[in-house]
Design an enzyme around this catalytic site. Structure first.
Site, PDB file in Angstrom:
ATOM      1  N   ASP A 159       0.835  -1.204   0.000  1.00  0.00           N
ATOM      2  CA  ASP A 159       0.000   0.000   0.000  1.00  0.00           C
ATOM      3  C   ASP A 159       0.870   1.254   0.000  1.00  0.00           C
ATOM      4  O   ASP A 159       1.486   1.587   1.010  1.00  0.00           O
ATOM      5  CB  ASP A 159      -0.921  -0.026   1.231  1.00  0.00           C
ATOM      6  CG  ASP A 159      -1.941   1.094   1.219  1.00  0.00           C
ATOM      7  OD1 ASP A 159      -1.784   2.045   0.434  1.00  0.00           O
ATOM      8  OD2 ASP A 159      -2.899   1.020   2.004  1.00  0.00           O
ATOM      9  N   ASP A 186      -1.689   5.822  -6.546  1.00  0.00           N
ATOM     10  CA  ASP A 186      -2.000   4.879  -5.466  1.00  0.00           C
ATOM     11  C   ASP A 186      -1.982   3.449  -5.996  1.00  0.00           C
ATOM     12  O   ASP A 186      -2.475   3.178  -7.086  1.00  0.00           O
ATOM     13  CB  ASP A 186      -3.388   5.212  -4.900  1.00  0.00           C
ATOM     14  CG  ASP A 186      -3.801   4.270  -3.788  1.00  0.00           C
ATOM     15  OD1 ASP A 186      -2.965   4.006  -2.899  1.00  0.00           O
ATOM     16  OD2 ASP A 186      -4.953   3.784  -3.789  1.00  0.00           O
TER      17      ASP A 186
END
Ligand SMILES: *[C@@H]1O[C@H](CO)[C@@H](O)[C@H](O)[C@H]1NC(C)=O
Ligand SMILES: *[C@@H]1O[C@H](CO)[C@@H](O)[C@H](O)[C@H]1NC(C)=O
Ligand SMILES: *[C@@H]1O[C@H](CO)[C@@H](O)[C@H](O)[C@H]1NC(C)=O
Ligand SMILES: *[C@@H]1O[C@H](CO)[C@@H](O)[C@H](O)[C@H]1NC(C)=O
Ligand SMILES: *[C@@H]1O[C@H](CO)[C@@H](O)[C@H](O)[C@H]1NC(C)=O
Length: 438
Positions: free
Chosen positions: A121, A319
């Site tokens: 992440d 992201d």
């Protein structure tokens, strides 16, 4: 090794089959247990053959798309909450979504090493794993009592000051956090972790003791954000805040991609744009998206829809955990309308959150993200999704959720698949080059 009486043609065939064999091995037949080498970790999609989190019964194409869309909703609300600096409780979705985010890597924790498949992440700093004694975690946990190098971090330590809302349980530093729709209570701990062949001694991470909700990655999280206590901050000498990844397509689930840590063996032939730093949201990787082209036309997007604003958190982040790119409403509408215009009179239909789908064969224009200093023209697989039967094609982007005060554009992982994305934090730049992830 060539037998003495081999006909030249046979020899050629033999050589060819060796070539194919080694190509196939090099490309797709890497087994799920092939160890990671050097500073490079294999990256798997959660639906991959190698993922223990893949659905028990394979999902249909449409089901996977809808499931990824609803996971994205929770993720986007979470990213918005990071930007807004307050928690946003995700709207309950009709389906139980148990996997988040999309890509996993193998890390080894403790001595002797215990293997966990943790989610990667880029928008989070922290690393955390479920530990023994955890209430609400799955069956695979890190057994801290079996590790000779494990220790809990004391309340008085410097690291304890860096976690959000620390508290003392006995003398142990603990903290609570929200992640997507979940809450986590963890002890702050240290142990050796191994990333591919690299040991990282005394890595500080959260040892989860309680988890609620369904957004917690089952075997933990590897945060690749750049804030305090992040992996990058803790491995400054080893990796110099530099890493890159190549994310495999969710359409080729037998392939793995790679996460390459450190400045060594990063591509030289790569285009760069500036990475922007938002001091208020230090973990996010902001980039300067200045425009979008559909075909050769630069779409008319109001400047404020793309502008970076550290105070409100507005702008564009890249992201790894969101699947489909989201643009704030005025930007999305402008791109979509131009795209539809280029498709002439073809009838538009929708699929879940995608509002620009076609059920007839279509010839689509190119799509280019214009960043400061770098234009990235996406291959079609990075902005269109096609049903397996080929009967429906959708523009794989959507408008940012409007039920929160949404100011954030998110360049998501479908748009990054089969590219090498290089995060060069010391030089404040992000590199992008096409690459087939294998
Ligand atoms: C976490 O901290 C609590 C409170 O001090 C302690 O009882 C528990 O054993 C710790 N968990 C682990 C896995 O060390
Ligand atoms: C953190 O969560 C635990 C378990 O849900 C709770 O008992 C504790 O009071 C919380 N601590 C803080 C500081 O909010
Ligand atoms: C890790 O922590 C242990 C115990 O606190 C200490 O003895 C050791 O020197 C540390 N190792 C490194 C590489 O910092
Ligand atoms: C992926 O690998 C599995 C098992 O090795 C095989 O059964 C399947 O056909 C492969 N799928 C694709 C799309 O290549
Ligand atoms: C990107 O494309 C625009 C519009 O076509 C062009 O004006 C600009 O020079 C390009 N930027 C780079 C860095 O190539």
């Amino acid at each position: 090794m060539r037998p003495a009486f081999l006909h030249p043609l046979q020899a050629a065939l033999l050589a060819l089959s060796f070539l194919f064999l080694s190509l196939a091995q090099g490309l797709s037949l890497k087994s799920c247990t092939t160890p990671d080498q050097g500073s490079t970790l294999q990256v798997y999609h959660v639906y991959s053959q190698c993922s223990p989190f893949k659905p028990k019964t394979p999902l249909s194409w449409e089901e996977s798309v809808l499931q990824m869309q609803s996971k994205d909703e929770a993720r986007l609300l979470f990213l918005s909450s990071l930007v807004a600096g307050r928690s946003v409780v995700p709207v309950a979705s009709g389906r139980q979504i148990t996997q988040s985010p999309t890509y996993i890597v193998r890390v080894k924790v403790g001595t002797p090493a215990q293997t966990l498949l943790v989610a990667m992440d880029t928008s989070n700093d922290a690393g955390w794993v479920p530990c023994n004694g955890c209430v609400g975690c799955g069956s695979t946990v890190f057994e801290s009592t079996k590790s000779t190098t494990f220790k809990n971090v004391g309340c008085g330590s410097a690291q304890c000051q860096q976690v959000p809302g620390p508290s003392c349980l006995g003398s142990i530093c603990s903290f609570n956090l929200t992640y997507g729709g979940s809450t986590i209570a963890a002890n702050l701990s240290q142990d050796t972790i191994r990333l591919a062949a690299d040991p990282v001694p005394n890595y500080t991470f959260g040892c989860i003791q309680k988890a609620t909700g369904s957004s917690v990655p089952p075997q933990g999280l590897l945060g690749l954000g750049r804030g305090p206590l992040s992996l990058l901050s803790q491995t400054q000498n080893l990796y110099q805040s530099t890493f890159s990844y190549c994310l495999p397509s969710f359409r080729s689930l037998n392939f793995s991609g790679s996460l390459r840590l450190g400045p060594n063996s990063q591509p030289k032939n790569i285009k760069y744009t500036q990475l922007l730093r938002n001091p208020r949201r230090s973990s996010l990787y902001y980039v300067n998206l200045i425009g979008i082209k559909v075909g050769r036309r630069v779409v008319g997007i109001p400047a404020e829809a793309l502008a970076f604003n550290p105070t409100t958190g507005a702008g564009t982040v890249i992201d790894s955990g969101t699947v489909f790119t989201r643009l704030v409403q005025p930007a999305y509408i402008a791109v979509r309308d131009e795209f539809r215009r280029r498709m002439g009179n073809a009838v538009v239909s929708s699929l879940g959150g995608f509002d620009t789908c076609y059920t007839v064969p279509v010839t689509v224009p190119t799509l280019t993200f214009m960043f400061s200093g770098m234009n990235v023209t996406l291959p079609q697989d990075n902005f269109l999704i096609h049903s397996t039967a080929g009967s429906i094609t959708c523009l794989a982007m959507a408008e940012a959720p409007t039920n929160v005060n949404s100011v954030l554009n998110v360049i998501a992982n479908l748009q990054q698949q089969n590219h090498r994305i290089l995060f060069d934090v010391p030089n404040s730049r992000l590199g992008v080059a096409r690459e087939t992830c294998t």
